[in-house]
Design a protein around this motif. Structure first.
Motif, PDB file in Angstrom:
ATOM      1  N   VAL B 630      -6.140  13.052  -6.498  1.00  0.00           N
ATOM      2  CA  VAL B 630      -5.604  12.442  -5.282  1.00  0.00           C
ATOM      3  C   VAL B 630      -6.737  11.924  -4.406  1.00  0.00           C
ATOM      4  O   VAL B 630      -6.664  10.814  -3.862  1.00  0.00           O
ATOM      5  CB  VAL B 630      -4.726  13.451  -4.518  1.00  0.00           C
ATOM      6  CG1 VAL B 630      -4.408  12.926  -3.135  1.00  0.00           C
ATOM      7  CG2 VAL B 630      -3.455  13.709  -5.264  1.00  0.00           C
ATOM      8  N   SER B 631      -7.789  12.714  -4.293  1.00  0.00           N
ATOM      9  CA  SER B 631      -8.860  12.218  -3.424  1.00  0.00           C
ATOM     10  C   SER B 631      -9.560  11.032  -4.070  1.00  0.00           C
ATOM     11  O   SER B 631     -10.103  10.172  -3.378  1.00  0.00           O
ATOM     12  CB  SER B 631      -9.849  13.325  -3.085  1.00  0.00           C
ATOM     13  OG  SER B 631     -10.259  13.975  -4.237  1.00  0.00           O
ATOM     14  N   GLU B 632      -9.515  10.954  -5.375  1.00  0.00           N
ATOM     15  CA  GLU B 632     -10.070   9.762  -6.017  1.00  0.00           C
ATOM     16  C   GLU B 632      -9.219   8.537  -5.708  1.00  0.00           C
ATOM     17  O   GLU B 632      -9.743   7.466  -5.431  1.00  0.00           O
ATOM     18  CB  GLU B 632     -10.162   9.973  -7.523  1.00  0.00           C
ATOM     19  CG  GLU B 632     -11.396  10.737  -7.924  1.00  0.00           C
ATOM     20  CD  GLU B 632     -11.376  11.167  -9.371  1.00  0.00           C
ATOM     21  OE1 GLU B 632     -12.277  11.897  -9.757  1.00  0.00           O
ATOM     22  OE2 GLU B 632     -10.449  10.773 -10.097  1.00  0.00           O
ATOM     23  N   GLU B 634      -7.547   8.168  -3.121  1.00  0.00           N
ATOM     24  CA  GLU B 634      -7.806   7.832  -1.725  1.00  0.00           C
ATOM     25  C   GLU B 634      -9.089   7.028  -1.602  1.00  0.00           C
ATOM     26  O   GLU B 634      -9.165   6.054  -0.857  1.00  0.00           O
ATOM     27  CB  GLU B 634      -7.892   9.113  -0.900  1.00  0.00           C
ATOM     28  CG  GLU B 634      -7.814   8.849   0.582  1.00  0.00           C
ATOM     29  CD  GLU B 634      -7.948  10.121   1.384  1.00  0.00           C
ATOM     30  OE1 GLU B 634      -7.650  11.200   0.839  1.00  0.00           O
ATOM     31  OE2 GLU B 634      -8.353  10.023   2.543  1.00  0.00           O
ATOM     32  N   LEU B 635     -10.080   7.423  -2.362  1.00  0.00           N
ATOM     33  CA  LEU B 635     -11.342   6.691  -2.354  1.00  0.00           C
ATOM     34  C   LEU B 635     -11.139   5.263  -2.833  1.00  0.00           C
ATOM     35  O   LEU B 635     -11.748   4.328  -2.321  1.00  0.00           O
ATOM     36  CB  LEU B 635     -12.340   7.401  -3.257  1.00  0.00           C
ATOM     37  CG  LEU B 635     -13.729   6.776  -3.304  1.00  0.00           C
ATOM     38  CD1 LEU B 635     -14.526   7.223  -2.115  1.00  0.00           C
ATOM     39  CD2 LEU B 635     -14.432   7.121  -4.586  1.00  0.00           C
ATOM     40  N   LEU B 636     -10.256   5.124  -3.779  1.00  0.00           N
ATOM     41  CA  LEU B 636     -10.011   3.787  -4.315  1.00  0.00           C
ATOM     42  C   LEU B 636      -9.147   2.956  -3.381  1.00  0.00           C
ATOM     43  O   LEU B 636      -8.974   1.767  -3.603  1.00  0.00           O
ATOM     44  CB  LEU B 636      -9.329   3.881  -5.674  1.00  0.00           C
ATOM     45  CG  LEU B 636     -10.158   4.477  -6.792  1.00  0.00           C
ATOM     46  CD1 LEU B 636      -9.345   4.587  -8.036  1.00  0.00           C
ATOM     47  CD2 LEU B 636     -11.371   3.619  -7.047  1.00  0.00           C
ATOM     48  N   GLY B 637      -8.594   3.587  -2.391  1.00  0.00           N
ATOM     49  CA  GLY B 637      -7.840   2.814  -1.414  1.00  0.00           C
ATOM     50  C   GLY B 637      -6.379   2.644  -1.733  1.00  0.00           C
ATOM     51  O   GLY B 637      -5.733   1.756  -1.192  1.00  0.00           O
ATOM     52  N   PHE B 638      -5.849   3.463  -2.605  1.00  0.00           N
ATOM     53  CA  PHE B 638      -4.428   3.331  -2.884  1.00  0.00           C
ATOM     54  C   PHE B 638      -3.575   4.075  -1.867  1.00  0.00           C
ATOM     55  O   PHE B 638      -2.451   3.700  -1.594  1.00  0.00           O
ATOM     56  CB  PHE B 638      -4.111   3.867  -4.283  1.00  0.00           C
ATOM     57  CG  PHE B 638      -4.496   2.928  -5.363  1.00  0.00           C
ATOM     58  CD1 PHE B 638      -3.751   1.798  -5.598  1.00  0.00           C
ATOM     59  CD2 PHE B 638      -5.612   3.153  -6.127  1.00  0.00           C
ATOM     60  CE1 PHE B 638      -4.108   0.910  -6.595  1.00  0.00           C
ATOM     61  CE2 PHE B 638      -5.980   2.275  -7.121  1.00  0.00           C
ATOM     62  CZ  PHE B 638      -5.228   1.150  -7.352  1.00  0.00           C
ATOM     63  N   MET B 649       1.307  11.553   2.196  1.00  0.00           N
ATOM     64  CA  MET B 649       0.324  10.490   2.055  1.00  0.00           C
ATOM     65  C   MET B 649       1.061   9.168   2.218  1.00  0.00           C
ATOM     66  O   MET B 649       2.214   9.048   1.810  1.00  0.00           O
ATOM     67  CB  MET B 649      -0.285  10.521   0.651  1.00  0.00           C
ATOM     68  CG  MET B 649      -1.284  11.638   0.441  1.00  0.00           C
ATOM     69  SD  MET B 649      -2.727  11.344   1.414  1.00  0.00           S
ATOM     70  CE  MET B 649      -3.930  12.252   0.488  1.00  0.00           C
ATOM     71  N   ARG B 651       1.301   5.232   1.207  1.00  0.00           N
ATOM     72  CA  ARG B 651       0.850   4.292   0.183  1.00  0.00           C
ATOM     73  C   ARG B 651       0.313   3.045   0.845  1.00  0.00           C
ATOM     74  O   ARG B 651       0.864   2.554   1.816  1.00  0.00           O
ATOM     75  CB  ARG B 651       2.024   3.894  -0.701  1.00  0.00           C
ATOM     76  CG  ARG B 651       2.002   4.535  -2.052  1.00  0.00           C
ATOM     77  CD  ARG B 651       3.093   3.958  -2.888  1.00  0.00           C
ATOM     78  NE  ARG B 651       2.608   2.791  -3.597  1.00  0.00           N
ATOM     79  CZ  ARG B 651       3.340   2.161  -4.513  1.00  0.00           C
ATOM     80  NH1 ARG B 651       4.560   2.572  -4.786  1.00  0.00           N
ATOM     81  NH2 ARG B 651       2.861   1.116  -5.132  1.00  0.00           N
ATOM     82  N   THR B 653      -0.597   0.229  -1.112  1.00  0.00           N
ATOM     83  CA  THR B 653      -0.349  -0.957  -1.926  1.00  0.00           C
ATOM     84  C   THR B 653       1.144  -1.204  -1.988  1.00  0.00           C
ATOM     85  O   THR B 653       1.946  -0.334  -1.681  1.00  0.00           O
ATOM     86  CB  THR B 653      -0.880  -0.776  -3.350  1.00  0.00           C
ATOM     87  OG1 THR B 653      -0.367   0.446  -3.860  1.00  0.00           O
ATOM     88  CG2 THR B 653      -2.369  -0.751  -3.352  1.00  0.00           C
ATOM     89  N   TRP B 654       1.464  -2.363  -2.429  1.00  0.00           N
ATOM     90  CA  TRP B 654       2.865  -2.726  -2.466  1.00  0.00           C
ATOM     91  C   TRP B 654       3.160  -3.331  -3.816  1.00  0.00           C
ATOM     92  O   TRP B 654       2.383  -4.120  -4.342  1.00  0.00           O
ATOM     93  CB  TRP B 654       3.171  -3.740  -1.373  1.00  0.00           C
ATOM     94  CG  TRP B 654       4.613  -4.036  -1.280  1.00  0.00           C
ATOM     95  CD1 TRP B 654       5.584  -3.223  -0.806  1.00  0.00           C
ATOM     96  CD2 TRP B 654       5.252  -5.231  -1.678  1.00  0.00           C
ATOM     97  NE1 TRP B 654       6.785  -3.833  -0.889  1.00  0.00           N
ATOM     98  CE2 TRP B 654       6.620  -5.064  -1.420  1.00  0.00           C
ATOM     99  CE3 TRP B 654       4.817  -6.419  -2.235  1.00  0.00           C
ATOM    100  CZ2 TRP B 654       7.551  -6.043  -1.694  1.00  0.00           C
ATOM    101  CZ3 TRP B 654       5.749  -7.390  -2.506  1.00  0.00           C
ATOM    102  CH2 TRP B 654       7.101  -7.200  -2.230  1.00  0.00           C
TER     103      TRP B 654
END
Lengths: 547, 657
Positions: B630-632, B634-638, B649, B651, B653-654
């Motif tokens: 999950v934190s990955e 988050e790092l990727l910006g999803f 959390m 989201r 992206t769409w």
């Protein structure tokens, strides 16, 4: 239809527009529509079992965000994934068919059609509400207005929309009494095609996507289950245990990942050549690129001056990067008024002395601290120097948005896809994610650390505040303790003797970021400890043990 | 080493040609507008440069150079990023002005400049006093030195201030600067230059009327970037000078990036550089890609391995197969005979290039004026078409020939003349004969013209005959007859000749415009891996992420991961599973549900052998893995943490990706 859409159509018109679009689908597509319909209906039937939400919604459910039974869906998918290891799903299954609709390879037509169904349904629903509240008469009165414009457009569309009007009307009257499955009845009245419809359709579909998006994001209410992590959890994990546990977990596909990395490593010499020729290298792709860059550093850059920037580090700034260049690379002691001056100095030095060479490795160029416009500008200018070689990695999906044309040309990137599938161990360890429980542990240790160095009175003051905050933890909009009340309490506990001593104490807390002050609407100062309640409880327990 | 040298030379050439181009564009302008200076208003030049922001740097640099040489030594170039406030602007301005004065004048002034820079009063008055002192000094102090330069410069040279990117300046700063400087204009001959990327209207949008009325604006349009591109292509690709050539696909990619992404000539040049780099890096035989003079030496020094490499080239194999059998054996076994052949082939290739370009230009002359441009307006399009496959087999070529057969006489003659010019000026030796031929055509046309005059007299008489006949029936009859005769009549001489000309051009094309792929050893000169180029210049990081997450099999080639359709196996890496699960959610994601789903999947993957008894421990590990995944994400910006609801959390992206 397009015209109607332009001026913020009232729901009724919107519905008609969509219906008309359905009607506009040309003949060769009509066949497909029929297929879709059966497809959707079969979907609807199967979805009815699980969602029980009426067949109308099922089409939209595939791609929407607001469908109510989401959580169960996720669980379903999970269980299904668990059951079918590595195989394709049998097509008959409802979930399976839904998923095929979701794949991007699927025909866009199908996709938009489903979207369309969904929007259509949403609009219908909203209209239903309206129809219940208002009389049919008003609805009728509003509807014919845009017809005038439509009539000029084409004879047929006008008549068609009139037809729809009637149907709307019918529906509005029937809706107040009972339920119906509107989508399918509407879609089935596909009239003969119009020759100009194709272009229009496209436009409409685009519009649809956009509207769909806003539809999904307009209402603030989101339906998710109310389950909490706390109920599920036995204990929270801190950073250390997390790390240990992860070490225990086997690394999946180690061999393949190694292969992948070896492929990337073979590019090292190429990178060097390209760096020397004025390009800069940026790496992207899933997985931590830290090890790769480290390897690059140790194998190639051993004998040259290089600077490693850990962009993911939460307190990194451009200034610190520039400082380390000026101080450690250029051996310059002295301060600069602004980063711009500093940059200018660096540029001048590098221009003057062509023997100077510097490799800059930046892990996570897109991190929070470096992604600002100004810092990117400075880094770009730095990288545009012919004797500064930059090699950086990016991870964020929107990272390329940081750069405009000017910066891109300064950076002079060469993109390399290096998907490593390695876990982001270092990169995420500094992240203060809400789910990761390390935040509590860190905060707790820092709390105890700071307080241990304070006077007993100060500790008492803090404890008072903490206790008060815990007592009021059930109030959702708890503003904090007002300064006057706090002063009163402290006096009663013989902790302070004057307003001033308390203020001095609070300033110290604030400097250590133990408390936060906030001015309320009435101008009163409120004090708040910015730590979550469980940590605070832990802290108080510990304190009591010590006492 | 040799490679490097070759490369650098080309890059340099690139830039020089570009600079030269932009120079010439501005030369006339600068001289023009410096002539008119008004007393009350600040003369201002607004340069509309177009959207290719990245090229502006170069343009402005060259402009500064030109101005410096021809008009005035006092030039300051300001960029928005350096000037967040009026103070910074003034400092920058004064710094630049005084520095450039040092360049012009002797070293003795340097200490004076140093002093003033340390103080930096940064006001207009100081600037004026500096200016006065400078002009006075140069007038009185060093008259001789001044004379030499002021023969080109003005008596009191204007101070030129350039704003490179006017749109990004803060309006306040600009306004203040203009107002302040307008008050000093009679003491300080100031000239402003605005670089504008969008449209000249922006000046009026940025500046209120009271300020813009202080300016006397003249608009200049710079050359469009497309023209820059054509010159660059002309100079780099369509010459036989550089042995390195671009393949069709690569050129297409580069042009597409240019046209659809940035309109930046600089980026085009960069792409070209990359091509050279890739070619020399990846193709071991690229050592042979050099000037014709060096070929002999290089071929002789080829090692056995390199010879083997050459034998492996597909185009060379084709060549060998077409040879007689004993020759084949010689080529495949003896290095020496191979080397000789290579030399010969390379020479052939060189001659092919020499011939190719003039003929291409000739063809372009013909096709570029045809209606609807079946083969493209620009020569680059034609070039692409010719590289792609045999151009005379394409439909477009057919239709353009069809159209060319209907050209009128004067056009045809001018085209022929142009062709003759091109062919004469080309270095190729084989063009004597075509030139002769074309000249012959020209003379024939001339003759025809003379004849046509005579014919004209004849034809004029026939309508007169017509008029005599008043009878309607007869009239109709004669008209029909005329029509009949016209249809059956043989083509006129002119038409015959025209037909011949086109035929001849066609034969030229068939002779010389053979696509390079069909030539032996083209691999040495041509760079044709477009995918590499696209990957590095026009990358799609998001797609890479998406495929990695959705279909890990494409990267990790493990059989267990293989799946089809959109589904994903439960043995996939954690992050892929978590990602897939998150796609199922709406705007908010409940973490506990997510975790539960994740653990179900992972437990399922581990199979029934993971018994329920030890689940307590396993659960912890799974939990940790979940947290990491999950934190990955988050790092990727999803996703990002949401405050709307506890343990949720949001989201980011769409849709599906």
């Amino acid at each position: 239809g397009v015209k109607v859409r332009k001026d913020k159509a009232p729901p009724g018109d919107g519905v008609r527009g969509f219906v008309k679009k359905l009607a506009d689908i040309s003949d060769d597509e009509a066949q497909e529509v029929l297929e879709e319909k059966s497809y959707v209906s079969s979907l609807g039937i199967s979805a009815q079992g699980s969602a029980g939400n009426g067949s109308g919604v099922s089409g939209g459910e595939v791609y929407s965000f607001q469908t109510p039974k989401r959580s169960s869906k996720m669980a379903e998918l999970a269980s299904e994934l668990a059951q079918t290891p590595g195989q394709s799903v049998e097509p008959g299954h409802s979930e399976g068919s839904e998923k095929t609709a979701k794949t991007p390879q699927n025909s866009s037509k199908k996709y938009t059609f489903l979207l369309l169904m969904h929007v259509f349904n949403l609009l219908l629903q909203s209209k239903k509400k309206e129809a219940v509240s208002t009389t049919p008469y008003r609805l009728r009165k509003r509807l014919p207005a845009p017809d005038l414009s439509l009539e000029s457009e084409s004879e047929y569309s006008a008549s068609c929309s009139e037809e729809e009007d009637e149907e709307d009307q019918q529906e509005a009257s029937t809706l107040s009494s009972g339920r119906k499955t509107p989508a399918k009845t509407k879609a089935s009245c596909t009239p003969p095609p119009r020759n100009t419809s194709a272009r229009k359709n496209k436009k409409d579909k685009m519009n649809n996507l956009v509207e769909e998006y806003f539809e999904a994001h307009s209402s603030s209410k989101v339906l998710t289950s109310d389950r909490m992590l706390q109920k599920l959890r036995k204990r929270r994990l801190d950073q250390q245990t997390l790390h240990d546990l992860l070490k225990k977990a086997p690394v999946a596909y180690a061999a393949e990942i190694k292969d992948l990395n070896q492929q990337h490593e073979s590019l090292f010499s190429k990178w060097m050549l390209q760096l020397h020729l004025g390009f800069n290298v940026v790496l992207y792709g899933l997985g931590s690129k830290r090890d790769l860059l480290e390897k690059f550093r140790t194998s190639v850059l051993q004998d040259s001056v290089h600077l490693v920037v850990n962009g993911y580090f939460p307190s990194i700034t451009v200034r610190s990067i520039l400082n380390s260049i000026t101080e450690e690379v250029l051996n310059h002691t002295g301060t600069f008024r602004s980063p711009l001056d500093q940059l200018e100095f660096i540029i001048r030095r590098f221009r003057e002395d062509s023997s100077l060479e510097l490799y800059v490795l930046i892990h996570n160029l897109d991190s929070h601290m470096l992604r600002g416009e100004r810092s990117q500008q400075i880094l770009a200018q730095l990288s545009s120097l012919p004797s500064v070689y930059l090699i950086a990695s990016i991870d964020h999906i929107n990272a390329p948005l940081m750069w405009d044309q000017a910066k891109l040309s300064l950076y002079n990137w060469l993109w390399y896809e290096t998907t490593t599938f390695k876990p982001y161990v270092e990169e995420t360890s500094y992240e203060n994610s809400l789910l990761v429980q390390q935040a509590g542990a860190l905060a707790l240790s820092s709390l105890t650390h700071v307080l241990r160095s304070l006077t007993p009175n100060a500790r008492g003051i803090f404890r008072l505040l903490a206790q008060y905050q815990l007592e009021n933890k059930d109030i959702p909009s708890y503003p904090g303790l007002s300064f006057q009340d706090f002063y009163q309490q402290c006096r009663e506990a013989f902790l302070v003797n004057s307003d001033l001593t308390l203020r001095a104490q609070l300033t110290e807390f604030r400097d250590h970021k133990l408390i936060r002050t906030k001015r309320g609407a009435d101008g009163v100062e409120y004090l708040l400890i910015p730590v979550d309640n469980s940590t605070l409880t832990d802290f108080l327990q510990k304190e009591e043990e010590e006492v | 080493q040799q490679i490097q040298e070759d490369l650098n030379k080309q890059l340099f050439d690139n830039l020089v040609s570009f600079l030269r181009r932009s120079h010439s564009g501005f030369q006339e302008k600068t001289t023009e507008w410096t002539c008119r200076m008004k007393t009350r208003e600040i003369p201002t030049a607004a340069l509309v440069l177009g959207v290719n922001v990245t090229d502006h740097d170069l343009t402005f640099k060259s402009l500064t150079e030109v101005l410096h040489n021809n008009v005035t030594p006092y030039i300051a170039l300001l960029e928005a990023k350096d000037c967040p406030g009026i103070k910074n602007l003034m400092r920058k301005l004064i710094g630049q002005l005084m520095n450039c004065r040092v360049d012009v004048d002797s070293l003795e002034e340097e200490d004076y400049v140093q002093v003033s820079q340390n103080r930096i009063p940064c006001s207009m008055t100081s600037l004026i006093s500096w200016y006065e002192s400078v002009t006075k000094k140069t007038d009185a102090g060093t008259p001789r030195k001044r004379r030499t330069s002021s023969s080109r410069h003005w008596q009191s040279p204007p101070v030129v201030v350039m704003f490179q990117d006017m749109e990004s300046f803060t309006t306040r700063v600009l306004q203040d600067f203009i107002v302040i400087s307008s008050q000093h204009i009679h003491e300080l001959p100031l000239v402003l230059i605005f670089g504008i990327a969008t449209s000249p209207m922006i000046i009026h949008n940025l500046l209120p009327h009271s300020v813009s009325s202080l300016l006397c604006i003249e608009l200049f349009q710079s050359l469009s970037c497309k023209e820059h591109l054509s010159t660059i292509i002309d100079k780099l690709l369509l010459t036989a000078q550089f042995p390195f050539k671009l393949g069709e696909k690569v050129l297409q990619v580069l042009i597409n990036i240019f046209l659809y992404h940035d309109f930046s000539v600089q980026n085009f040049v960069k792409g070209f550089q990359l091509c050279i780099l890739e070619h020399f890096f990846c193709q071991p035989l690229s050592v042979l890609c050099c000037q014709l003079g060096d070929v002999k030496k290089k071929v002789n020094s080829l090692s056995h391995n390199q010879c083997e490499n050459i034998r492996r080239l597909p185009s060379f194999r084709r060549y060998v197969e077409s040879q007689a059998s004993e020759q084949q054996i010689a080529l495949l076994t003896e290095d020496n005979s191979l080397k000789e052949t290579i030399q010969k082939l390379l020479e052939d290739l060189h001659i092919y290039h020499e011939n190719y370009i003039p003929v291409l230009r000739c063809l372009h002359v013909f096709t570029s004026s045809l209606p609807k441009y079946p083969l493209g307006k620009q020569i680059r399009e034609l070039h692409c078409a010719c590289l792609e496959n045999r151009v005379w087999e394409t439909e477009e070529y057919e239709s353009s020939l069809q159209l060319a057969r209907m050209l009128n006489r004067s056009d045809l003659v001018t085209m022929l003349q142009q062709c003759v010019e091109i062919l004469v000026s080309s270095p190729g030796k084989e063009f004597d004969e075509p030139v002769e031929k074309l000249k012959e055509f020209l003379t024939q046309f001339q003759k025809l013209e003379e004849e046509a005059f005579q014919e004209w007299d004849v034809s004029v008489s026939s309508p007169k005959e017509l008029q005599k006949k008043t009878d309607l029936y007869h009239l109709q009859k004669t008209l029909l007859e005329l029509k009949e005769s016209r249809r059956s009549k043989k083509l006129t001489k002119f038409e015959m000749l025209r037909f011949e000309v086109i035929e001849y051009i066609d034969s030229l094309v068939r002779n010389y415009l053979v696509p390079a792929d069909h030539k032996t050893l083209h691999e040495i000169m041509y760079f044709n891996t477009a995918s590499v180029l696209r990957e590095h210049l026009n990358a799609a990081p998001r797609i890479a992420l998406h495929t990695a997450l959705n279909n890990p099999y494409s990267y990790l080639e493990n059989q267990a991961l293989k799946s089809d359709g959109g589904s994903i196996s439960n043995k996939a890496p954690d992050i892929c599973i978590v990602y897939k699960l998150h796609l199922e959610c709406g705007r908010l994601i409940n973490l506990s549900d997510w975790l539960e789903a994740f653990s179900t999947v992972v437990m399922g993957a581990e199979g029934p052998n993971a018994d329920a008894a030890s689940s307590d421990h396993v659960d912890d590990v799974i939990h940790a893995r979940f947290i990491r995944a999950v934190s990955e994400l988050e790092l990727l910006g999803f996703i990002k943490p949401s405050k709307q609801k506890a343990d949720h959390m949001a989201r980011l992206t769409w849709g599906g990706c």
